[in-house]
Design a protein around this motif. Structure first.
Motif, short mmCIF file in Angstrom:
data_model
loop_
_atom_site.label_atom_id
_atom_site.label_comp_id
_atom_site.label_asym_id
_atom_site.label_seq_id
_atom_site.Cartn_x
_atom_site.Cartn_y
_atom_site.Cartn_z
N THR A 138 0.84 -1.20 0.00
CA THR A 138 0.00 0.00 0.00
C THR A 138 0.87 1.25 0.00
O THR A 138 0.61 2.20 -0.75
CB THR A 138 -0.93 0.00 1.23
OG1 THR A 138 -1.80 -1.13 1.15
CG2 THR A 138 -1.76 1.27 1.29
N LEU A 139 1.91 1.23 0.81
CA LEU A 139 2.82 2.38 0.85
C LEU A 139 3.53 2.57 -0.49
O LEU A 139 3.68 3.70 -0.98
CB LEU A 139 3.83 2.23 1.98
CG LEU A 139 3.28 2.34 3.39
CD1 LEU A 139 4.36 1.97 4.40
CD2 LEU A 139 2.74 3.73 3.64
N LEU A 140 3.95 1.48 -1.10
CA LEU A 140 4.60 1.57 -2.41
C LEU A 140 3.64 2.09 -3.47
O LEU A 140 4.02 2.90 -4.32
CB LEU A 140 5.18 0.22 -2.82
CG LEU A 140 6.39 -0.24 -2.02
CD1 LEU A 140 6.78 -1.66 -2.41
CD2 LEU A 140 7.56 0.70 -2.23
N ARG A 141 2.38 1.64 -3.42
CA ARG A 141 1.38 2.16 -4.37
C ARG A 141 1.16 3.65 -4.16
O ARG A 141 0.99 4.41 -5.11
CB ARG A 141 0.06 1.41 -4.22
CG ARG A 141 0.00 0.14 -5.02
CD ARG A 141 -1.43 -0.38 -5.17
NE ARG A 141 -2.20 -0.45 -3.95
CZ ARG A 141 -2.19 -1.46 -3.09
NH1 ARG A 141 -1.42 -2.52 -3.32
NH2 ARG A 141 -2.94 -1.45 -2.02
N ALA A 142 1.17 4.09 -2.91
CA ALA A 142 0.99 5.51 -2.62
C ALA A 142 2.12 6.33 -3.23
O ALA A 142 1.88 7.39 -3.83
CB ALA A 142 0.93 5.74 -1.11
N VAL A 143 3.33 5.86 -3.11
CA VAL A 143 4.47 6.56 -3.70
C VAL A 143 4.34 6.58 -5.22
O VAL A 143 4.58 7.61 -5.87
CB VAL A 143 5.81 5.89 -3.27
CG1 VAL A 143 6.98 6.44 -4.06
CG2 VAL A 143 6.03 6.08 -1.78
N LYS A 144 3.93 5.48 -5.81
CA LYS A 144 3.77 5.40 -7.26
C LYS A 144 2.68 6.36 -7.75
O LYS A 144 2.86 7.06 -8.75
CB LYS A 144 3.43 3.95 -7.67
CG LYS A 144 3.31 3.75 -9.15
CD LYS A 144 4.63 3.96 -9.85
CE LYS A 144 4.50 3.68 -11.32
NZ LYS A 144 5.67 4.07 -12.06
#
Length: 110
Positions: free
Chosen positions: A88-94
């Protein structure tokens, strides 16, 4: 074509748009349209407007979805991050990098 001219033409073609929406669209259209002469015709401007609107709506939807995921994750309190939370955090950064790329027309690093 200047931003002021583009804003005027957009206001004429789409009077229902707010001033803020027109400003956003001007930035998106001017950064993504390789040939500004395409914007001189109503058909070319309408095509550019539809493309920019689609990109903006898609980025806004993604941003809202990730914001909801992050908010629900934060409600859990301090815990060890699970693999799903890290994704979820990686998707947020993306998503944030995609929005940045949308406005700058430059590749983002995420």
């Amino acid at each position: 074509m200047t931003c002021d001219q583009l804003a005027y033409r957009l206001q004429q073609l789409r009077p229902e748009l707010s001033a803020c929406d027109i400003a956003r669209l001007c930035v998106l259209i001017l950064t993504t349209c390789p040939e500004l002469c395409q914007l001189e015709s109503d058909e070319g401007l309408d095509k550019a407007w539809r493309n920019a609107s689609f990109r903006l709506d898609a980025a806004s939807d993604q941003h809202a979805a990730v914001a909801d995921e992050l908010a629900s994750m934060c409600d859990d309190g301090p815990i060890q991050f699970s693999p799903d939370q890290l994704w979820t955090l990686l998707r947020a950064v993306k998503v944030q990098s995609q929005i940045l790329e949308l406005y700058t027309d430059q590749p983002a690093l995420a």
